[in-house]
Design a protein around this motif. Structure first.
Motif, PDB file in Angstrom:
ATOM      1  N   TYR A 125       0.808  -1.217   0.000  1.00 27.12           N
ATOM      2  CA  TYR A 125       0.000   0.000   0.000  1.00 27.12           C
ATOM      3  C   TYR A 125       0.840   1.264   0.000  1.00 27.12           C
ATOM      4  O   TYR A 125       0.391   2.318  -0.460  1.00 27.12           O
ATOM      5  CB  TYR A 125      -0.958   0.005   1.194  1.00 27.12           C
ATOM      6  N   ARG A 126       2.087   1.193   0.507  1.00 27.73           N
ATOM      7  CA  ARG A 126       2.943   2.390   0.509  1.00 27.73           C
ATOM      8  C   ARG A 126       3.308   2.839  -0.903  1.00 27.73           C
ATOM      9  O   ARG A 126       3.677   3.986  -1.111  1.00 27.73           O
ATOM     10  CB  ARG A 126       4.222   2.109   1.295  1.00 27.73           C
ATOM     11  N   MET A 127       3.185   1.926  -1.862  1.00 27.91           N
ATOM     12  CA  MET A 127       3.510   2.259  -3.242  1.00 27.91           C
ATOM     13  C   MET A 127       2.652   3.404  -3.770  1.00 27.91           C
ATOM     14  O   MET A 127       3.106   4.209  -4.605  1.00 27.91           O
ATOM     15  CB  MET A 127       3.315   1.015  -4.115  1.00 27.91           C
ATOM     16  N   TRP A 128       1.434   3.525  -3.267  1.00 31.77           N
ATOM     17  CA  TRP A 128       0.527   4.536  -3.803  1.00 31.77           C
ATOM     18  C   TRP A 128       0.945   5.949  -3.418  1.00 31.77           C
ATOM     19  O   TRP A 128       0.503   6.910  -4.052  1.00 31.77           O
ATOM     20  CB  TRP A 128      -0.898   4.263  -3.332  1.00 31.77           C
ATOM     21  N   ARG A 129       1.813   6.087  -2.428  1.00 33.04           N
ATOM     22  CA  ARG A 129       2.273   7.422  -2.053  1.00 33.04           C
ATOM     23  C   ARG A 129       3.120   8.062  -3.150  1.00 33.04           C
ATOM     24  O   ARG A 129       3.227   9.287  -3.223  1.00 33.04           O
ATOM     25  CB  ARG A 129       3.084   7.356  -0.755  1.00 33.04           C
ATOM     26  N   LYS A 130       3.703   7.247  -4.006  1.00 33.12           N
ATOM     27  CA  LYS A 130       4.525   7.779  -5.094  1.00 33.12           C
ATOM     28  C   LYS A 130       3.670   8.416  -6.186  1.00 33.12           C
ATOM     29  O   LYS A 130       4.185   9.182  -7.011  1.00 33.12           O
ATOM     30  CB  LYS A 130       5.375   6.670  -5.711  1.00 33.12           C
ATOM     31  N   VAL A 133       0.060  12.668  -6.733  1.00 30.95           N
ATOM     32  CA  VAL A 133      -0.234  13.786  -7.637  1.00 30.95           C
ATOM     33  C   VAL A 133      -0.987  13.307  -8.875  1.00 30.95           C
ATOM     34  O   VAL A 133      -2.052  13.861  -9.219  1.00 30.95           O
ATOM     35  CB  VAL A 133       1.059  14.535  -8.017  1.00 30.95           C
ATOM     36  N   PRO A 134      -0.502  12.271  -9.600  1.00 30.49           N
ATOM     37  CA  PRO A 134      -1.297  11.776 -10.731  1.00 30.49           C
ATOM     38  C   PRO A 134      -2.679  11.286 -10.317  1.00 30.49           C
ATOM     39  O   PRO A 134      -3.657  11.495 -11.047  1.00 30.49           O
ATOM     40  CB  PRO A 134      -0.451  10.616 -11.275  1.00 30.49           C
ATOM     41  N   ILE A 135      -2.784  10.645  -9.155  1.00 36.86           N
ATOM     42  CA  ILE A 135      -4.091  10.163  -8.699  1.00 36.86           C
ATOM     43  C   ILE A 135      -5.056  11.327  -8.511  1.00 36.86           C
ATOM     44  O   ILE A 135      -6.215  11.272  -8.927  1.00 36.86           O
ATOM     45  CB  ILE A 135      -3.936   9.362  -7.392  1.00 36.86           C
ATOM     46  N   LEU A 182      -5.136  10.543  -0.960  1.00 32.01           N
ATOM     47  CA  LEU A 182      -4.591  11.904  -0.882  1.00 32.01           C
ATOM     48  C   LEU A 182      -4.576  12.417   0.551  1.00 32.01           C
ATOM     49  O   LEU A 182      -3.567  12.957   1.031  1.00 32.01           O
ATOM     50  CB  LEU A 182      -5.421  12.842  -1.764  1.00 32.01           C
ATOM     51  N   ALA A 183      -5.691  12.268   1.266  1.00 28.17           N
ATOM     52  CA  ALA A 183      -5.763  12.758   2.641  1.00 28.17           C
ATOM     53  C   ALA A 183      -4.819  11.991   3.552  1.00 28.17           C
ATOM     54  O   ALA A 183      -4.157  12.581   4.426  1.00 28.17           O
ATOM     55  CB  ALA A 183      -7.201  12.660   3.151  1.00 28.17           C
ATOM     56  N   ALA A 184      -4.725  10.669   3.358  1.00 25.55           N
ATOM     57  CA  ALA A 184      -3.823   9.869   4.191  1.00 25.55           C
ATOM     58  C   ALA A 184      -2.372  10.256   3.955  1.00 25.55           C
ATOM     59  O   ALA A 184      -1.577  10.355   4.904  1.00 25.55           O
ATOM     60  CB  ALA A 184      -4.041   8.384   3.914  1.00 25.55           C
ATOM     61  N   LEU A 413      -7.351  -2.719  -0.973  1.00 24.43           N
ATOM     62  CA  LEU A 413      -6.383  -1.829  -0.329  1.00 24.43           C
ATOM     63  C   LEU A 413      -6.392  -2.034   1.187  1.00 24.43           C
ATOM     64  O   LEU A 413      -5.328  -2.025   1.831  1.00 24.43           O
ATOM     65  CB  LEU A 413      -6.724  -0.379  -0.671  1.00 24.43           C
ATOM     66  N   LEU A 414      -7.569  -2.236   1.759  1.00 21.99           N
ATOM     67  CA  LEU A 414      -7.652  -2.529   3.186  1.00 21.99           C
ATOM     68  C   LEU A 414      -6.953  -3.845   3.507  1.00 21.99           C
ATOM     69  O   LEU A 414      -6.265  -3.965   4.533  1.00 21.99           O
ATOM     70  CB  LEU A 414      -9.123  -2.586   3.606  1.00 21.99           C
TER      71      LEU A 414
END
Length: 426
Positions: A125-130, A133-135, A182-184, A413-414
């Motif tokens: 799940y940490r991968m999504w932090r990269k 911005v595109p998300i 985004l908020a997380a 994701l959960l």
């Protein structure tokens, strides 16, 4: 009060435990060392090249919560498909369509959702932090799609759908997942500045304002409420002080109230549940028929396919009001099981948040739990006549490909967070 204090204490304890997880130690050059096995759920094989470390996960046995989430989601999806078929077959046949048309389309989206769930569960799940911005950009761009000529579609007065090549997509469903990420991410990066206005509070309010504002522009009040609730829940979990939270809540309520009263037709529809007898022939027709359907079920129900209201008396029986058919055909036992299933899913999400290995995982899990809980409450409240009808779907049950796909992806994701509970150095 005692339970609320207990939850708040556990939240604060989890925040204290994760307080230093986001601080990276300075890089130092080390000699390559042989990987050693650890007793944690996650074992990693590390290869050190100069200043960079490549870490590959080896996940051990998952916790019991992981199996619980899978069980609830699997039962919900399968039962949802059965109820969609039961609720839609007669009306589709009366319209000259195949009685299986809605069911087959929902089954196709369930297949896509399974792919999304497995992919989201397997990706760390940490991968999504990269890709925050595109998300965010893609989420906003998709919300503008319904206003584009040729692809935008208006359904029941809401410009909230995109139709391309026979497929209908509701971008606000995907925006909910984007807002959670985004908020997380924001409140993970700003964990030591929860009360900083320009760095934390204004960007957080901006995420809520843009998301909910785009939904209101599409005249989709239900999705706006859910998006605002997601941001509010993540902010509370992250430890944002009470005063900014209360201010955001008051402003959001004021904007929502202004949106409702800006149109007399919208106000009448929003307040119809307050006078069920006086509005049952027009604005309250759905709630009236839903009440009849729920009452007809009794303790054990009329059996799958046995509901009479779905034959044309109850509009949108297979989508927004599918819970009324569940209560009719499965009775109080089936309806209570569905409500209990959502309570369990939210509980598993809360347990995952409290035990998450880092702050980002904690906020993701808490946001998803709040999303499922709030949306289920609003839908069930509208169907049972204790809240206004907002047109929100019941996650995993209502006919609607976007809702089903995104709900399953969010569950994946959960699961990704749950799978990494108890890891060391994840």
């Amino acid at each position: 009060m005692t339970s609320a204090l207990t939850v708040n204490d556990r939240r604060q304890a989890a925040l204290d435990r994760l307080a230093d997880k986001g601080v990276r130690p300075p890089r130092t050059r080390t000699k390559p060392q042989r990987a050693t096995r650890t007793p944690s759920r996650l074992r990693a094989i590390a290869r050190t090249d100069g200043d960079s470390t490549v870490r590959r996960e080896r996940l051990g046995a998952p916790p019991g919560t992981w199996y619980g989430i899978i069980a609830v989601v699997a039962v919900f999806v399968m039962l949802g498909l059965v109820m969609v078929l039961s609720a839609s077959a007669v009306t589709q046949a009366n319209q000259g369509n195949s009685p299986y048309s809605v069911f087959l389309r929902q089954s196709m989206w369930a297949g896509f959702g399974l792919i999304g769930l497995v992919a989201m569960a397997r990706i760390p799940y940490r991968m999504w932090r990269k890709f925050v911005v595109p998300i965010g950009l893609i989420g906003v761009a998709a919300m503008l799609g319904p206003f584009a000529p040729g692809i935008g579609a208006n359904v029941n007065g809401a410009n909230a759908w995109i139709r391309v090549a026979g497929f209908s997509v509701q971008p606000s469903e995907f925006l909910k997942l984007a807002v959670v990420i985004l908020a997380a991410d924001l409140l993970t990066r700003r964990q030591h500045a929860m009360n900083h206005r320009s760095g934390t509070l204004y960007p957080l309010a901006g995420i809520a304002a843009v998301g909910a504002g785009l939904c209101l522009a599409q005249k989709d009040l239900g999705s706006a409420i859910v998006l605002g609730s997601i941001v509010f829940a993540i902010a509370w979990i992250a430890g944002v002080p009470f005063t900014p939270l209360a201010t955001m809540g008051a402003l959001s309520t004021a904007v929502g109230a202004a949106f409702v009263v800006s149109s007399q037709a919208r106000l009448d529809r929003f307040t119809a549940f307050l006078d069920p007898d006086g509005t049952k022939d027009h604005l309250g027709w759905q709630m009236s028929q839903a009440a009849i359907s729920i009452a007809s079920g009794g303790p054990a129900g009329s059996g799958i396919g046995g509901s009479n209201t779905k034959t044309g008396y109850l509009p949108y029986a297979h989508s927004d009001f599918i819970f009324a058919i569940v209560a009719d055909e499965l009775g109080m036992i089936g309806a209570g099981t569905v409500i209990g299933g959502f309570a369990m899913l939210v509980l598993f999400g809360v347990q995952t948040a409290l035990a998450a290995p880092d702050r980002f995982g904690m906020l993701l899990a808490g946001g998803i739990a709040a999303w499922f809980g709030v949306q289920a409450i609003i839908n069930l409240g509208g169907v049972t006549g204790v809240m206004p009808v907002t047109g929100l779907t019941l996650p995993f049950f209502s006919a609607g490909g976007s809702s089903l796909f995104v709900s399953m992806a969010a569950a994946g994701l959960l699961l990704s967070v749950t799978r990494r509970i108890g890891v060391r150095g994840a």
